[in-house]
Scaffold this motif. Structure first.
Motif, mmCIF file in Angstrom:
data_model
loop_
_atom_site.group_PDB
_atom_site.id
_atom_site.type_symbol
_atom_site.label_atom_id
_atom_site.label_comp_id
_atom_site.label_asym_id
_atom_site.label_seq_id
_atom_site.Cartn_x
_atom_site.Cartn_y
_atom_site.Cartn_z
ATOM 1 N N MET A 1 -37.997 -163.384 42.235
ATOM 2 C CA MET A 1 -38.751 -162.946 41.082
ATOM 3 C C MET A 1 -37.817 -162.207 40.135
ATOM 4 O O MET A 1 -36.832 -161.629 40.552
ATOM 5 C CB MET A 1 -39.881 -162.015 41.493
ATOM 6 C CG MET A 1 -40.931 -162.640 42.343
ATOM 7 S SD MET A 1 -42.278 -161.466 42.595
ATOM 8 C CE MET A 1 -43.573 -162.366 41.814
ATOM 9 N N GLU A 2 -38.195 -162.212 38.908
ATOM 10 C CA GLU A 2 -37.401 -161.488 37.932
ATOM 11 C C GLU A 2 -37.681 -160.001 38.034
ATOM 12 O O GLU A 2 -38.745 -159.571 38.461
ATOM 13 C CB GLU A 2 -37.730 -161.997 36.536
ATOM 14 C CG GLU A 2 -37.305 -163.431 36.297
ATOM 15 C CD GLU A 2 -37.671 -163.906 34.908
ATOM 16 O OE1 GLU A 2 -38.105 -163.085 34.081
ATOM 17 O OE2 GLU A 2 -37.513 -165.095 34.666
ATOM 18 N N LYS A 3 -36.712 -159.230 37.609
ATOM 19 C CA LYS A 3 -36.834 -157.769 37.679
ATOM 20 C C LYS A 3 -38.014 -157.283 36.846
ATOM 21 O O LYS A 3 -38.734 -156.373 37.248
ATOM 22 C CB LYS A 3 -35.526 -157.144 37.191
ATOM 23 C CG LYS A 3 -35.480 -155.660 37.280
ATOM 24 C CD LYS A 3 -35.251 -155.207 38.680
ATOM 25 C CE LYS A 3 -35.009 -153.709 38.710
ATOM 26 N NZ LYS A 3 -34.946 -153.179 40.034
ATOM 27 N N GLU A 17 -45.436 -158.795 48.713
ATOM 28 C CA GLU A 17 -44.175 -159.498 48.486
ATOM 29 C C GLU A 17 -43.162 -159.168 49.584
ATOM 30 O O GLU A 17 -42.370 -160.020 49.973
ATOM 31 C CB GLU A 17 -43.600 -159.147 47.116
ATOM 32 C CG GLU A 17 -44.373 -159.719 45.956
ATOM 33 C CD GLU A 17 -44.367 -161.230 45.922
ATOM 34 O OE1 GLU A 17 -43.313 -161.824 46.231
ATOM 35 O OE2 GLU A 17 -45.406 -161.805 45.589
ATOM 36 N N SER A 71 -27.831 -169.400 49.599
ATOM 37 C CA SER A 71 -28.778 -169.694 48.526
ATOM 38 C C SER A 71 -28.984 -168.450 47.674
ATOM 39 O O SER A 71 -28.949 -167.326 48.176
ATOM 40 C CB SER A 71 -30.110 -170.169 49.101
ATOM 41 O OG SER A 71 -30.690 -169.162 49.874
ATOM 42 N N PRO A 72 -29.188 -168.633 46.395
ATOM 43 C CA PRO A 72 -29.321 -167.454 45.522
ATOM 44 C C PRO A 72 -30.512 -166.610 45.958
ATOM 45 O O PRO A 72 -31.646 -167.055 45.939
ATOM 46 C CB PRO A 72 -29.517 -168.037 44.138
ATOM 47 C CG PRO A 72 -29.824 -169.467 44.328
ATOM 48 C CD PRO A 72 -29.347 -169.860 45.683
ATOM 49 N N ASP A 73 -30.208 -165.418 46.365
ATOM 50 C CA ASP A 73 -31.249 -164.531 46.865
ATOM 51 C C ASP A 73 -31.916 -163.799 45.710
ATOM 52 O O ASP A 73 -31.323 -162.939 45.078
ATOM 53 C CB ASP A 73 -30.685 -163.527 47.855
ATOM 54 C CG ASP A 73 -30.556 -164.077 49.248
ATOM 55 O OD1 ASP A 73 -29.788 -163.507 50.010
ATOM 56 O OD2 ASP A 73 -31.242 -165.048 49.572
ATOM 57 N N LYS A 74 -33.142 -164.159 45.459
ATOM 58 C CA LYS A 74 -33.945 -163.431 44.492
ATOM 59 C C LYS A 74 -34.579 -162.226 45.185
ATOM 60 O O LYS A 74 -35.196 -161.404 44.555
ATOM 61 C CB LYS A 74 -35.017 -164.347 43.922
ATOM 62 C CG LYS A 74 -34.453 -165.542 43.209
ATOM 63 C CD LYS A 74 -35.530 -166.495 42.778
ATOM 64 C CE LYS A 74 -34.921 -167.737 42.174
ATOM 65 N NZ LYS A 74 -35.902 -168.746 41.857
ATOM 66 N N ASP A 75 -34.337 -162.158 46.494
ATOM 67 C CA ASP A 75 -34.927 -161.092 47.288
ATOM 68 C C ASP A 75 -34.213 -159.759 47.081
ATOM 69 O O ASP A 75 -34.780 -158.716 47.358
ATOM 70 C CB ASP A 75 -34.889 -161.477 48.764
ATOM 71 C CG ASP A 75 -35.556 -162.809 49.019
ATOM 72 O OD1 ASP A 75 -36.474 -163.165 48.255
ATOM 73 O OD2 ASP A 75 -35.156 -163.494 49.969
ATOM 74 N N LYS A 76 -32.983 -159.813 46.600
ATOM 75 C CA LYS A 76 -32.241 -158.567 46.392
ATOM 76 C C LYS A 76 -32.923 -157.701 45.344
ATOM 77 O O LYS A 76 -32.979 -156.483 45.491
ATOM 78 C CB LYS A 76 -30.808 -158.878 45.975
ATOM 79 C CG LYS A 76 -29.985 -159.467 47.082
ATOM 80 C CD LYS A 76 -28.587 -159.781 46.634
ATOM 81 C CE LYS A 76 -27.827 -160.481 47.756
ATOM 82 N NZ LYS A 76 -26.481 -160.860 47.330
ATOM 83 N N THR A 77 -33.450 -158.324 44.299
ATOM 84 C CA THR A 77 -34.141 -157.532 43.276
ATOM 85 C C THR A 77 -35.414 -156.920 43.842
ATOM 86 O O THR A 77 -35.765 -155.791 43.501
ATOM 87 C CB THR A 77 -34.473 -158.394 42.051
ATOM 88 O OG1 THR A 77 -35.244 -159.521 42.451
ATOM 89 C CG2 THR A 77 -33.207 -158.854 41.352
#
Length: 88
Positions: A1-3, A17, A71-77
């Motif tokens: 998800m976006e910030k 989430e 894989s690009p982790d969107k989970d870091k945000t």
């Protein structure tokens, strides 16, 4: 998800989430583990049968494993947002 989207979520929605994040991490680890097991079985079969074309599937499996792992982790945000709000 976006910030921006994560900032707009309430604490309850962020906890939902967070649960989804745990499931994704578990499934990702499980898939990598299964693929590594298949990789070792394939490697032992190639060594046993001395197949010259057996290296192609090994490289394909290694490529898939590395793509899943990196894989690009969107989970870091999401994790950063959870830390900012002190949600455990």
């Amino acid at each position: 998800m976006e910030k921006n989207k994560l900032v707009e979520l309430t604490n309850e929605e962020l906890q939902i989430e967070k649960k989804k994040l745990k499931k994704r991490k578990f499934l990702k680890a499980l898939l990598i583990g299964i693929l590594v097991g298949v990789l070792f079985m394939l490697g032992s079969a190639i060594v046993h049968y001395e197949s010259p074309f057996g290296t192609i599937p090994i490289f394909l499996l290694l490529f898939i494993i590395f793509k899943i792992a990196k894989s690009p982790d969107k989970d870091k945000t999401l994790e950063e947002t959870l830390k900012e709000r002190n949600i455990n």
